[in-house]
Motif scaffolding. Structure first.
Motif, PDB file in Angstrom:
ATOM      1  N   LYS A 188       0.815  -1.233   0.000  1.00 13.30           N
ATOM      2  CA  LYS A 188       0.000   0.000   0.000  1.00 13.30           C
ATOM      3  C   LYS A 188       0.838   1.268   0.000  1.00 13.30           C
ATOM      4  O   LYS A 188       0.309   2.351  -0.216  1.00 13.30           O
ATOM      5  N   ARG A 189       2.129   1.180   0.284  1.00 15.56           N
ATOM      6  CA  ARG A 189       2.948   2.391   0.416  1.00 15.56           C
ATOM      7  C   ARG A 189       2.920   3.228  -0.857  1.00 15.56           C
ATOM      8  O   ARG A 189       3.058   2.724  -1.947  1.00 15.56           O
ATOM      9  N   ARG A 190       2.682   4.511  -0.702  1.00 12.18           N
ATOM     10  CA  ARG A 190       2.733   5.484  -1.799  1.00 12.18           C
ATOM     11  C   ARG A 190       3.226   6.790  -1.225  1.00 12.18           C
ATOM     12  O   ARG A 190       3.026   7.069  -0.047  1.00 12.18           O
ATOM     13  N   SER A 191       3.863   7.600  -2.063  1.00  8.94           N
ATOM     14  CA  SER A 191       4.183   8.966  -1.639  1.00  8.94           C
ATOM     15  C   SER A 191       2.909   9.762  -1.790  1.00  8.94           C
ATOM     16  O   SER A 191       2.370   9.853  -2.892  1.00  8.94           O
ATOM     17  N   LYS A 192       2.417  10.286  -0.682  1.00  8.80           N
ATOM     18  CA  LYS A 192       1.126  10.982  -0.757  1.00  8.80           C
ATOM     19  C   LYS A 192       1.328  12.458  -0.509  1.00  8.80           C
ATOM     20  O   LYS A 192       1.636  12.883   0.588  1.00  8.80           O
ATOM     21  N   ARG A 193       1.162  13.220  -1.584  1.00  4.27           N
ATOM     22  CA  ARG A 193       1.278  14.675  -1.476  1.00  4.27           C
ATOM     23  C   ARG A 193      -0.114  15.242  -1.378  1.00  4.27           C
ATOM     24  O   ARG A 193      -1.065  14.648  -1.881  1.00  4.27           O
ATOM     25  N   GLN A 194      -0.220  16.401  -0.790  1.00  5.78           N
ATOM     26  CA  GLN A 194      -1.520  17.060  -0.707  1.00  5.78           C
ATOM     27  C   GLN A 194      -1.562  18.145  -1.761  1.00  5.78           C
ATOM     28  O   GLN A 194      -0.694  19.006  -1.794  1.00  5.78           O
ATOM     29  N   ASN A 231       9.109  25.769  -1.847  1.00  8.90           N
ATOM     30  CA  ASN A 231       7.665  25.992  -1.876  1.00  8.90           C
ATOM     31  C   ASN A 231       6.880  24.861  -2.538  1.00  8.90           C
ATOM     32  O   ASN A 231       5.871  25.106  -3.206  1.00  8.90           O
ATOM     33  N   GLN A 232       7.338  23.659  -2.356  1.00  5.02           N
ATOM     34  CA  GLN A 232       6.585  22.530  -2.925  1.00  5.02           C
ATOM     35  C   GLN A 232       5.225  22.475  -2.234  1.00  5.02           C
ATOM     36  O   GLN A 232       5.165  22.518  -0.999  1.00  5.02           O
ATOM     37  N   PRO A 233       4.148  22.369  -3.028  1.00  2.45           N
ATOM     38  CA  PRO A 233       2.820  22.424  -2.415  1.00  2.45           C
ATOM     39  C   PRO A 233       2.575  21.287  -1.433  1.00  2.45           C
ATOM     40  O   PRO A 233       1.754  21.402  -0.522  1.00  2.45           O
ATOM     41  N   SER A 234       3.335  20.192  -1.578  1.00  2.00           N
ATOM     42  CA  SER A 234       3.114  19.042  -0.695  1.00  2.00           C
ATOM     43  C   SER A 234       3.391  19.375   0.770  1.00  2.00           C
ATOM     44  O   SER A 234       3.017  18.633   1.665  1.00  2.00           O
ATOM     45  N   MET A 235       4.051  20.488   1.027  1.00  2.00           N
ATOM     46  CA  MET A 235       4.444  20.803   2.399  1.00  2.00           C
ATOM     47  C   MET A 235       3.381  21.559   3.173  1.00  2.00           C
ATOM     48  O   MET A 235       3.463  21.688   4.375  1.00  2.00           O
ATOM     49  N   ILE A 290       9.888   4.920   7.948  1.00  2.00           N
ATOM     50  CA  ILE A 290       8.836   5.915   8.236  1.00  2.00           C
ATOM     51  C   ILE A 290       7.687   5.747   7.239  1.00  2.00           C
ATOM     52  O   ILE A 290       6.516   5.786   7.614  1.00  2.00           O
ATOM     53  N   TYR A 291       8.022   5.519   5.982  1.00  2.00           N
ATOM     54  CA  TYR A 291       6.986   5.288   4.962  1.00  2.00           C
ATOM     55  C   TYR A 291       6.074   4.129   5.382  1.00  2.00           C
ATOM     56  O   TYR A 291       4.852   4.223   5.321  1.00  2.00           O
ATOM     57  N   LEU A 292       6.702   3.010   5.776  1.00  2.00           N
ATOM     58  CA  LEU A 292       5.894   1.811   6.064  1.00  2.00           C
ATOM     59  C   LEU A 292       5.057   2.002   7.332  1.00  2.00           C
ATOM     60  O   LEU A 292       3.885   1.621   7.371  1.00  2.00           O
ATOM     61  N   THR A 318       2.736  10.460   3.707  1.00  2.00           N
ATOM     62  CA  THR A 318       4.122  10.910   3.825  1.00  2.00           C
ATOM     63  C   THR A 318       4.780  10.932   2.450  1.00  2.00           C
ATOM     64  O   THR A 318       4.401  10.176   1.563  1.00  2.00           O
ATOM     65  N   THR A 319       5.755  11.816   2.294  1.00  2.00           N
ATOM     66  CA  THR A 319       6.535  11.907   1.042  1.00  2.00           C
ATOM     67  C   THR A 319       7.961  12.304   1.356  1.00  2.00           C
ATOM     68  O   THR A 319       8.196  13.212   2.154  1.00  2.00           O
ATOM     69  N   ALA A 320       8.884  11.604   0.719  1.00  2.00           N
ATOM     70  CA  ALA A 320      10.296  11.979   0.811  1.00  2.00           C
ATOM     71  C   ALA A 320      10.494  13.256   0.005  1.00  2.00           C
ATOM     72  O   ALA A 320       9.878  13.429  -1.035  1.00  2.00           O
ATOM     73  N   VAL A 321      11.332  14.125   0.489  1.00  2.00           N
ATOM     74  CA  VAL A 321      11.585  15.395  -0.204  1.00  2.00           C
ATOM     75  C   VAL A 321      13.099  15.588  -0.329  1.00  2.00           C
ATOM     76  O   VAL A 321      13.776  15.882   0.652  1.00  2.00           O
ATOM     77  N   GLY A 322      13.569  15.387  -1.564  1.00  2.00           N
ATOM     78  CA  GLY A 322      15.012  15.546  -1.785  1.00  2.00           C
ATOM     79  C   GLY A 322      15.369  16.951  -2.242  1.00  2.00           C
ATOM     80  O   GLY A 322      16.511  17.382  -2.133  1.00  2.00           O
ATOM     81  N   ALA A 323      14.354  17.669  -2.769  1.00  2.00           N
ATOM     82  CA  ALA A 323      14.628  18.998  -3.326  1.00  2.00           C
ATOM     83  C   ALA A 323      14.452  20.056  -2.242  1.00  2.00           C
ATOM     84  O   ALA A 323      13.327  20.422  -1.905  1.00  2.00           O
ATOM     85  N   PHE A 324      15.548  20.495  -1.673  1.00  2.00           N
ATOM     86  CA  PHE A 324      15.475  21.569  -0.666  1.00  2.00           C
ATOM     87  C   PHE A 324      16.774  22.357  -0.691  1.00  2.00           C
ATOM     88  O   PHE A 324      17.804  21.869  -1.155  1.00  2.00           O
TER      89      PHE A 324
HETATM   90  C1  FMN Z   1      15.400  10.555  -2.752  1.00  2.00           C
HETATM   91  C2  FMN Z   1      14.000  10.956  -3.070  1.00  2.00           C
HETATM   92  C3  FMN Z   1      13.702  12.305  -3.243  1.00  2.00           C
HETATM   93  C4  FMN Z   1      12.399  12.710  -3.491  1.00  2.00           C
HETATM   94  N1  FMN Z   1      12.115  14.035  -3.566  1.00  2.00           N
HETATM   95  C5  FMN Z   1      10.828  14.444  -3.726  1.00  2.00           C
HETATM   96  C6  FMN Z   1      10.511  15.824  -3.699  1.00  2.00           C
HETATM   97  O1  FMN Z   1      11.375  16.696  -3.522  1.00  2.00           O
HETATM   98  N2  FMN Z   1       9.203  16.175  -3.850  1.00  2.00           N
HETATM   99  C7  FMN Z   1       8.218  15.252  -4.014  1.00  2.00           C
HETATM  100  O2  FMN Z   1       7.053  15.648  -4.130  1.00  2.00           O
HETATM  101  N3  FMN Z   1       8.499  13.916  -4.042  1.00  2.00           N
HETATM  102  C8  FMN Z   1       9.775  13.495  -3.893  1.00  2.00           C
HETATM  103  N4  FMN Z   1      10.078  12.147  -3.859  1.00  2.00           N
HETATM  104  C9  FMN Z   1       8.998  11.144  -4.011  1.00  2.00           C
HETATM  105  C10 FMN Z   1       9.027  10.507  -5.397  1.00  2.00           C
HETATM  106  O3  FMN Z   1       8.536  11.426  -6.328  1.00  2.00           O
HETATM  107  C11 FMN Z   1       8.201   9.220  -5.365  1.00  2.00           C
HETATM  108  O4  FMN Z   1       8.828   8.280  -4.524  1.00  2.00           O
HETATM  109  C12 FMN Z   1       8.025   8.632  -6.760  1.00  2.00           C
HETATM  110  O5  FMN Z   1       7.191   9.434  -7.536  1.00  2.00           O
HETATM  111  C13 FMN Z   1       7.458   7.221  -6.722  1.00  2.00           C
HETATM  112  O6  FMN Z   1       6.188   7.221  -6.125  1.00  2.00           O
HETATM  113  P1  FMN Z   1       5.859   6.342  -4.822  1.00  2.00           P
HETATM  114  O7  FMN Z   1       6.790   6.765  -3.719  1.00  2.00           O
HETATM  115  O8  FMN Z   1       4.425   6.674  -4.487  1.00  2.00           O
HETATM  116  O9  FMN Z   1       6.053   4.911  -5.154  1.00  2.00           O
HETATM  117  C14 FMN Z   1      11.367  11.739  -3.624  1.00  2.00           C
HETATM  118  C15 FMN Z   1      11.696  10.376  -3.465  1.00  2.00           C
HETATM  119  C16 FMN Z   1      12.975   9.990  -3.187  1.00  2.00           C
HETATM  120  C17 FMN Z   1      13.276   8.526  -2.983  1.00  2.00           C
END
Ligand code: FMN
Length: 276
Positions: free
Chosen positions: A92-98, A187-191, A230-232, A241-247
């Protein structure tokens, strides 16, 4: 006619100069080595018979735990592992942005406790060593976790540091830092209105002290393990939750008071309840 030609020539010259200046602007700064990735890979390679890689970094060994001694502690409830199976969570894990904003519904302290414990909690012992939820090269644990709290029940907004050793929090800066952290992540809207933003910092010398330059690889790898935990855990709790690498690195370092040399922010992860 000559005048028209001159004006057209001048305009073309201006346009071309402008276009070129735009091009130069987006060029990499001259100090940036385009092969930096390859260089990093080469510098951190292990080569048979060559011990150089493991003995280059010989500074004093940093403390294994970072502690904010003079700050009162907020004890976290014990984590409760009765959620979905790991298989379900993986599925079920997904990156969930708002799209617009996280819900105003707070994360509970118990939920936050579970996320933190899954990230870096002490789950076992081996002789003197305290072992954590996520693996670490040499059990040296170079990653520290900070939290920008915006909407967690029973916690005032502010910046906190997590202590895995005592499973508690230190409030290191009081106040609403929602706008600052949102700006720092471009300023990513997901935050917007995140309940909590996890900031992963590293104290690389904890690892490079033992492993030399090779240790740098381990530092980055370990962020991945912690982030996935944390995702799981969030998936199991129904938290987005969403990982954010762009900062902007220095903005995040400044927020936490890190020097960017001994310790630096390397990863961000946002979490909160989804809008219905
Ligand atoms: C190292 C890393 C950096 C990421 N940076 C961002 C980010 O800055 N902004 C964002 O919205 N998502 C970010 N993501 C999430 C990815 O976009 C996401 O994992 C990818 O689209 C796959 O989708 P899923 O996680 O739902 O499987 C990042 C993911 C990883 C692993």
């Amino acid at each position: 006619m000559r005048k028209i030609l001159l004006i057209t020539g001048a305009l073309t010259f201006l346009l071309v100069s402008y276009a070129l200046s735009q091009k130069t602007e987006i060029k990499n700064p001259p100090s940036l080595d385009p092969y930096i990735g390859n260089n990093f890979y080469d510098a951190t390679k292990l080569i048979p018979g060559e011990l150089r890689r493991t003995s280059l970094v010989s500074r004093a060994k940093p403390a294994p735990y970072k502690e904010y001694l003079k700050i009162p502690k907020i004890k976290l409830p014990e984590a409760d592992f009765r959620g979905m199976t790991v298989e379900e969570a993986i599925e079920k894990r997904r990156s969930k942005r708002q799209e617009i904003s996280f819900s105003r519904e707070p994360i509970t302290l118990a939920e936050l406790s579970q996320l933190l414990f899954s990230a870096s909690g002490i789950t076992g012992r081996f002789l003197e060593l305290e072992l954590r939820a996520a693996p670490s090269a040499g059990a040296l644990y170079p990653i520290e976790l900070y939290l920008v709290v915006g909407n967690v029940a029973q916690l005032e907004p502010g910046i906190y540091h997590y202590s895995p050793k005592y499973h508690n929090l230190s409030l290191i800066k009081r106040g609403d830092f929602g706008d600052k952290i949102t700006q720092a992540v471009m300023n990513q809207p997901s935050m917007k209105n995140a309940a909590v933003v996890f900031i992963f910092s590293a104290i690389p010398a904890r690892t490079t002290h033992k492993y030399g330059l090779r240790g740098w690889r381990y530092v980055y790898m370990e962020i991945g393990y912690i982030s996935e935990n944390i995702y799981l855990a969030a998936t199991s709790l129904g938290i987005s939750t969403t990982a954010v690498g762009a900062f902007y690195d220095e903005e995040v370092n400044q927020l936490l008071g890190l020097d960017g040399r001994e310790e630096m922010a390397l990863h961000v992860q946002v979490a909160g309840k989804a809008q219905e």
